[in-house]
Each structure stands twice: as C-alpha cells, then as structure tokens.
Design a protein around this motif. Sequence first.
Motif, PDB file in Angstrom:
ATOM      1  N   ALA A  34       1.070  -1.316   0.133  1.00 43.07           N
ATOM      2  CA  ALA A  34      -0.094  -0.262  -0.063  1.00 43.07           C
ATOM      3  C   ALA A  34       0.817   1.460  -0.173  1.00 43.07           C
ATOM      4  N   VAL A  35       2.034   1.123   0.698  1.00 42.19           N
ATOM      5  CA  VAL A  35       2.990   2.419   0.933  1.00 42.19           C
ATOM      6  C   VAL A  35       3.521   2.471  -0.411  1.00 42.19           C
ATOM      7  N   ILE A  36       3.969   1.602  -1.370  1.00 39.98           N
ATOM      8  CA  ILE A  36       4.516   1.438  -2.603  1.00 39.98           C
ATOM      9  C   ILE A  36       3.906   2.106  -3.430  1.00 39.98           C
ATOM     10  N   VAL A  37       2.605   1.706  -3.524  1.00 41.63           N
ATOM     11  CA  VAL A  37       1.662   2.005  -4.504  1.00 41.63           C
ATOM     12  C   VAL A  37       1.317   3.572  -4.264  1.00 41.63           C
ATOM     13  N   GLY A  38       1.175   3.970  -2.968  1.00 39.11           N
ATOM     14  CA  GLY A  38       0.638   5.326  -2.611  1.00 39.11           C
ATOM     15  C   GLY A  38       1.826   6.276  -2.795  1.00 39.11           C
ATOM     16  N   ILE A  39       2.937   5.982  -2.271  1.00 41.19           N
ATOM     17  CA  ILE A  39       4.194   6.913  -2.301  1.00 41.19           C
ATOM     18  C   ILE A  39       4.686   7.006  -3.693  1.00 41.19           C
ATOM     19  N   GLY A  40       4.532   5.901  -4.440  1.00 41.53           N
ATOM     20  CA  GLY A  40       5.035   5.970  -5.813  1.00 41.53           C
ATOM     21  C   GLY A  40       4.323   6.718  -6.732  1.00 41.53           C
ATOM     22  N   ASN A  41       3.146   6.996  -6.586  1.00 37.13           N
ATOM     23  CA  ASN A  41       2.185   8.035  -7.367  1.00 37.13           C
ATOM     24  C   ASN A  41       2.092   9.326  -6.598  1.00 37.13           C
ATOM     25  N   PHE A  42       2.765   9.665  -5.750  1.00 40.14           N
ATOM     26  CA  PHE A  42       2.867  10.956  -5.122  1.00 40.14           C
ATOM     27  C   PHE A  42       3.472  11.901  -6.180  1.00 40.14           C
ATOM     28  N   GLU A  43       2.723  12.884  -6.711  1.00 38.28           N
ATOM     29  CA  GLU A  43       3.189  14.023  -7.448  1.00 38.28           C
ATOM     30  C   GLU A  43       3.037  15.309  -6.806  1.00 38.28           C
ATOM     31  N   SER A  44       4.109  16.181  -6.886  1.00 43.96           N
ATOM     32  CA  SER A  44       3.805  17.437  -6.055  1.00 43.96           C
ATOM     33  C   SER A  44       3.088  18.241  -6.739  1.00 43.96           C
ATOM     34  N   ALA A  45       3.219  18.347  -8.192  1.00 43.61           N
ATOM     35  CA  ALA A  45       2.110  19.181  -8.954  1.00 43.61           C
ATOM     36  C   ALA A  45       0.918  18.883  -8.773  1.00 43.61           C
ATOM     37  N   GLY A  46       0.642  17.548  -8.967  1.00 44.92           N
ATOM     38  CA  GLY A  46      -0.821  17.053  -8.762  1.00 44.92           C
ATOM     39  C   GLY A  46      -1.528  17.232  -7.293  1.00 44.92           C
ATOM     40  N   PHE A  47      -0.699  17.141  -6.367  1.00 43.42           N
ATOM     41  CA  PHE A  47      -0.929  17.170  -5.112  1.00 43.42           C
ATOM     42  C   PHE A  47      -1.481  18.667  -4.625  1.00 43.42           C
ATOM     43  N   SER A  48      -0.571  19.478  -5.163  1.00 42.82           N
ATOM     44  CA  SER A  48      -0.845  20.996  -5.007  1.00 42.82           C
ATOM     45  C   SER A  48      -2.033  21.562  -5.533  1.00 42.82           C
ATOM     46  N   GLN A  49      -2.371  20.924  -6.643  1.00 45.61           N
ATOM     47  CA  GLN A  49      -3.714  21.354  -7.310  1.00 45.61           C
ATOM     48  C   GLN A  49      -4.810  20.655  -6.870  1.00 45.61           C
ATOM     49  N   ALA A  50      -4.791  19.451  -6.045  1.00 42.58           N
ATOM     50  CA  ALA A  50      -5.770  18.581  -5.794  1.00 42.58           C
ATOM     51  C   ALA A  50      -6.853  19.481  -4.846  1.00 42.58           C
ATOM     52  N   GLY A  51      -6.502  20.376  -4.167  1.00 38.95           N
ATOM     53  CA  GLY A  51      -7.588  21.083  -3.289  1.00 38.95           C
ATOM     54  C   GLY A  51      -8.703  21.446  -4.157  1.00 38.95           C
TER      55      GLY A  51
END
Length: 368
Positions: free
Chosen positions: A154-171
């Motif tokens: 779960a950690v591999i799949v979740g962290i492996g798909n973390f993208e700062s750009a996508g995360f910053s726009q997610a809100g």
Amino acid sequence: MNNTFKIIVLAGAFVSFILGGGTATGQEILQFFVSFGYLGIGAIIIAAVLHMWFGAYAMDVGLKLKAEDSKDVFIYFCGKYLGLFFYWFAQLFILIVFVVMISGAGATVSEHFGLGIVAGRAIMAIAVLITALFRLETIIKILGIAGPIIVLFAVIVGIGNFESAGFSQAGDIVKELNLSKATSDWWQAGFIYSSFVLLVALPFLANLGKGEVKRSNVIIGGSLGGLIMLIGVFAIYIGILSNIENLHTKAIPTLVLADQISPALATIYSIILLIAIYTTAVGMLWTVAKQFSKDNLSKYRILVVTLTILGFFGGLFPFAKIIDLVYPIVGYIGLILMVGMLYRQFINKGKLESATSTTVNIDKNLSE
C-alpha cells in the motif's frame, strides 16, 4: 514465541483484519478522506489516534475478561440492553462486511484478470472457506504474516504515485468534482471511520487479547497495529489525491495507481488486494461462526459452510455502492459504542466479569 514476535503477530493480525477490500482498494479512503481534500490529513490523524487507543484497550479488556462470548465484552462497555443490541448489530454488520469482501474479490479479479465477477467471488469464497475450517491458531498466523506485507505494498503504490504538482492542485480539483463524502465535516470522518472499524473489530480484538497472558504484549500490539494500518491509509490517500482527476470514478483506485507505476506491479498488487480481502473475510467468517458455534466443532463447520454460501450470493451487490451506503450509517451507530468504551476506561471501570464466568480477579502481574 518470544514477546517481540507475539507483538508483531498481534499487530499484523489486527492490520490484516481491518485492512480489507474497502481500504486496500482505496474506496473507503476516497470517501472518508480524499473527498475532503487536504483536510483529509486531519481526519487520518484523528483516526490513527483512535485506532491505536481502541486496538490496545479492546485487547486489554479481552485479556482481563477472558469471556467465552464477545457478548460479555459489549455488555461490559455498554450495559446489558445496549450491549446486547451492539452484540447482535455487530454480528449483522460483520456478515455485511464479509459480503463486501467477496464482492470486492469479484471486482478485482474482473477488472485486472478478466476472469469475470462470478469467478472471482467463487475463488475467494473457496479460499476463505478452507482457511476458516482450520480455526483460530492457523488464522492468526496467516493474518499476522499478511498484515505487514499488505501495508508495505500500500505504501509502495501510494508513495510511488505522489506528485507534488498534482497534489498542490488537488484541493481545487476536489471541490470541482463534488465527490461523494462519508460525512459532512472532515473531523467527523475521522471519528466515523474509526467507529465503524471498531464495531467490526471489537469481537476479534477481544478474542486476540483473550489468548495472551502478558498485558504489555496486547497494549503494544494493539497500538502498533492501529499505527501501521493508518500509515498504509495515509500512503494511499496521498497517491489518490495526487491523481484524483483520473481516479474519482474508478471502482478500485489503487489498482490504477499500481498500473501507472508498472503493469507488472499492477498484477502483483491485484494479488495483494486479493490477500487483503482474503484476510479480512477469513477473520469476519471466523468471528461470527465462533460466536454461534460455542466451541462445538460440528456446528462451527456447518456455520462456516452456510455463511460462505450466503457471502458468495450476497457478493452480487456492487462493491463501491455497499461501502457508500452502509459504512457511514454504521459509523454513526458505532460512536455510541466508542463513548461506552471511553466511559469504562476513564470514568467508571466497573467489574470485569462475564456471564459465562465468575468475576475475574486481575493479577498484579498483568500490570507489569
């Protein structure tokens, strides 16, 4: 087994029991945490604290109470009449979650392997049936080993798909998507998520504690299990939130995340998902069958077979819809049980006694 290994097994069994199809697929996380955008982090922190608390406390009470029936655990926390209500309600909900697990297996096998939903349900039902017939000792070993593996992937799949750009726009994206939410406020989501998990897990945790002799093992094991589980939840949360625009309509968001990293990882993760579903379904089936068989082996086997058949046909219902409809309602009801536990621990401990045994005199050594 030495104490360290016992603690790991207890923590792993706790994780495996509750980190089932709804969580590992990402559906629960999507509705309870991701739907609130960045505020979902606060909800996860609330849930983590509550999971660690009730994991340790429920096992501790199970150790001291030594009840043959989880009914006594519910009565201890909520009194005779309300306790009996929660006992029967918990058995019903555990069966519903069992059906959700079988349905989730069908969705996973269909989506990734293309074998069809019925085939997926049948494979899972047979595997769960065979395992449950071995009863608790074997089940705990399987759950204890599987738990850390599930969280790792779960950690591999979740962290492996973390993208700062996508995360910053997610809100902003989350606000536009108008996602289905488990509850109206982010802080409520943390409580509701933990309370519905508690309602399902309490009989299992009490039974885990009953089998131990050292209090420190159950307290550390329960706390560690709650923490490990929420680490996995947080990893999946940031992975889904970083890719929310592509995942909000998917039945199994984490499988899509795994495929974005590598098709080979998607295949491995689909197997991990099935293991997560399998471990939860086994725990659910064992918990209910044990409650009603009263250590009668023949009755236990009949119940296991009957409930597996019911789970197979009940798995026809759509996976995501069951989670969306049932889990939040049960979570609100479970809050009453949580209040009862808080009352017993911090205000009025009462007498640790069960209807099936005499009053338990807690040896001073238990506190060591």
